[in-house]
Each structure stands twice: as structure tokens, then as C-alpha cells.
Enzyme design. Structure first.
Site, mmCIF file in Angstrom:
data_model
loop_
_atom_site.group_PDB
_atom_site.id
_atom_site.type_symbol
_atom_site.label_atom_id
_atom_site.label_comp_id
_atom_site.label_asym_id
_atom_site.label_seq_id
_atom_site.Cartn_x
_atom_site.Cartn_y
_atom_site.Cartn_z
ATOM 1 N N HIS A 190 0.860 -1.187 0.000
ATOM 2 C CA HIS A 190 0.000 0.000 0.000
ATOM 3 C C HIS A 190 0.901 1.244 0.000
ATOM 4 O O HIS A 190 1.966 1.241 0.619
ATOM 5 C CB HIS A 190 -0.917 -0.004 1.225
ATOM 6 C CG HIS A 190 -1.959 1.065 1.151
ATOM 7 N ND1 HIS A 190 -1.689 2.375 1.467
ATOM 8 C CD2 HIS A 190 -3.256 1.032 0.760
ATOM 9 C CE1 HIS A 190 -2.784 3.097 1.275
ATOM 10 N NE2 HIS A 190 -3.750 2.304 0.845
ATOM 11 N N GLU B 225 -3.695 2.253 -7.437
ATOM 12 C CA GLU B 225 -4.101 3.344 -6.548
ATOM 13 C C GLU B 225 -3.185 4.544 -6.766
ATOM 14 O O GLU B 225 -2.090 4.589 -6.199
ATOM 15 C CB GLU B 225 -4.000 2.897 -5.082
ATOM 16 C CG GLU B 225 -4.896 1.747 -4.724
ATOM 17 C CD GLU B 225 -5.248 1.749 -3.246
ATOM 18 O OE1 GLU B 225 -6.438 1.747 -2.924
ATOM 19 O OE2 GLU B 225 -4.327 1.790 -2.409
HETATM 20 P P1 PGA Z 1 -9.508 5.962 0.105
HETATM 21 O O1 PGA Z 1 -8.315 4.931 0.364
HETATM 22 O O2 PGA Z 1 -10.651 5.204 -0.491
HETATM 23 O O3 PGA Z 1 -9.800 6.538 1.453
HETATM 24 O O4 PGA Z 1 -8.962 6.991 -0.844
HETATM 25 C C1 PGA Z 1 -8.042 3.897 -0.552
HETATM 26 C C2 PGA Z 1 -6.871 3.091 -0.044
HETATM 27 O O5 PGA Z 1 -5.978 3.669 0.567
HETATM 28 O O6 PGA Z 1 -6.809 1.859 -0.235
#
Ligand code: PGA
Length: 252
Positions: free
Chosen positions: A90, A162
Site C-alpha cells: 500500500h 491506486e
Molecule cells: P480511500 O483509500 O478510499 O480513502 O482513498 C483507498 C486506499 O488507501 O486503499
């Protein structure tokens, strides 16, 4: 469709109980739903989800199998709690805890070896996007994983795109931006000899019930990784419902 909640470092026994009861009551069928929770609460969720449809995930896993690694939690330990998924790499772990591409890749391999499905997070920062190097950043992150995981083993991997600038900022990437990257990732997989359709690719970054159908409906999007909105049962269930709608639209 796979919708995964990432609770991050939030919750306590009492609040989790309420959230889990509400989520479990409203889960749509035909969508795979998981929540990745802090380690101490894995047992609580395992008990709560029972035979139900809610699957269990961790937010990290050790790169090591066993031994003198104080503070670490191994993939085999997670298996003991019926954990199915483990997020690795992450962006918060990469940025705040110094995890390198290689460490992330070794963690993904450790998860796979113990029978977990790693959810490998990849994504660019805002500076990288503005510098026009999105594809080379993603290719570098993916190449590191390919060095540890054979093309055949990739069938057990979930990828989560992401963009760092979209995480927790309320700034969702546009469907065009997301599809461009997901298409690139799918093509990269194919080019490396991976059965690209067998790999689920999720989008994560400020997904809300209102934006979810458009994102999940993208040709190369197989679901989402949900942070903030996964802490609110109504929002999370709304996003799960969007997964159902998107999968039906794709089948038509
Ligand atoms: P968020 O986080 O939906 O709060 O933007 C996504 C993540 O960090 O996996």
C-alpha cells in the site's frame, strides 16, 4: 467483481461490531466482498463473517516465514484465522515505512506461498503523473513482482491501481485516467506471458458510491479497494451494490 474494504488503523471492538453487523446484513450476492482489518481484529471479523459472504483480509504480511522477526506477522499465521487476502505495498507502507519495490514483491510471494491472495498495490505520485512517467513507474513496480512470481503464479495475484494523489484526498481519478492505466497494466501482463484475464485489477482512491459504477464498469476494472468509505456501512454497501450493477452491465 471484487470489492475490498481497507479499514487502515481505524476501529475498536464495539465500533467494529456495529459496522460488521450492518455490512453483513446488506451484502449483495454475486459480488466478492472482503474487509482488510488491523491484525488484532481478524478474529472478530472471522467470527462475525462466519459462513457468510464477507471475506477476510489483512493489511500487510511479513516477507519472512517464521523466526526471530519481532513485531512481524507471517502469512501462515494469517491463514490460521481464515484470512484470504493480504494487501501488500500500500502506498502508505511504501511512503511511511520505507517499503521498497523488492520488499513488496517478496511479501507478495510469501503470501502466495502460504495460500493467501496478495493484493499488490501500485500507483504513481502526483509529481510522477505531472512528469509524464506513470507507465514507467508502474512497469518498475510490476517488474519487481515479476522477479519473484512466475507467470503461472500470477493467477493468484490481485493488483490494485491506486494513484497516490487520489488516496484519502477526495480526488478520484477520472474514468478515462483509470482505464488508460488499467489497459496498460493488462497489456503489460499479457506481454510478460501472464494469463492477463485471470488477474483481477482493482482501482482504489477516494471511491464513493456515486463514482463506483462508472469506475467498475470500465473494461479493465474488476472492482475496487476502498479506504474511507469502507468505514461507513451505507457507503460501503452502496459501493458493493455498484459492483453488482457494473458486473451485470458487463455481462449484457
Ligand atoms: P480511500 O483509500 O478510499 O480513502 O482513498 C483507498 C486506499 O488507501 O486503499
Amino acid at each position: 467483481m471484487l470489492v475490498v474494504g481497507n479499514w487502515k488503523m481505524n476501529g475498536d471492538l464495539a465500533r467494529n461490531e456495529v459496522l460488521l453487523a450492518d455490512v453483513c446484513m446488506g451484502l449483495p450476492s454475486d459480488v466478492d466482498v472482503a474487509v482488510c482489518v488491523p491484525f488484532p481484529y481478524l478474529a472478530q471479523v472471522a467470527e462475525r463473517s462466519g459462513e457468510g459472504a464477507l471475506q477476510l483480509g489483512a493489511q500487510d504480511v511479513s516477507q519472512f516465514a517464521e523466526g526471530a522477526y519481532t513485531g512481524e506477522v507471517s502469512a501462515a499465521m494469517l491463514r490460521d484465522f481464515r484470512v484470504r487476502y493480504a494487501i501488500v505495498g500500500h502506498s502508505e507502507r511504501r511512503a511511511l515505512f520505507g517499503e521498497t519495490d523488492r520488499v513488496v514483491a517478496v511479501k507478495a510471494k510469501a503470501a502466495l506461498s502460504a495460500g493467501l491472495m496478495p493484493i499488490v498495490c501500485i500507483g504513481e505520485t502526483l509529481e510522477e503523473r505531472e512528469a509524464g512517467v506513470v507507465e514507467s513507474v508502474l512497469a518498475r513496480q510490476l517488474d519487481a513482482v515479476l522477479a519473484e512470481i512466475t507467470p503461472v503464479e500470477w493467477g493468484g495475484v490481485v493488483l490494485a491501481y491506486e494513484p497516490v494523489w487520489a488516496i484519502g484526498t477526495g480526488r478520484t481519478a477520472t474514468p478515462e485516467q483509470v482505464q488508460e492505466v488499467l489497459g496498460f497494466v493488462r497489456a503489460w501482463l499479457r506481454q510478460k506471458g501472464v494469463n492477463a484475464t485471470a488477474v483481477k485489477i482493482l482501482y482504489g482512491g477516494s471511491v464513493k458510491p456515486e463514482s463506483a459504477v462508472n469506475l467498475f464498469g470500465l473494461p479493465d476494472c474488476d472492482g475496487g479497494l476502498i479506504g474511507g468509505a469502507s468505514l461507513d456501512a451505507r457507503s460501503f454497501l452502496g459501493i458493493c451494490e455498484a459492483g453488482l450493477v457494473a458486473s451485470r452491465l458487463k455481462l449484457d
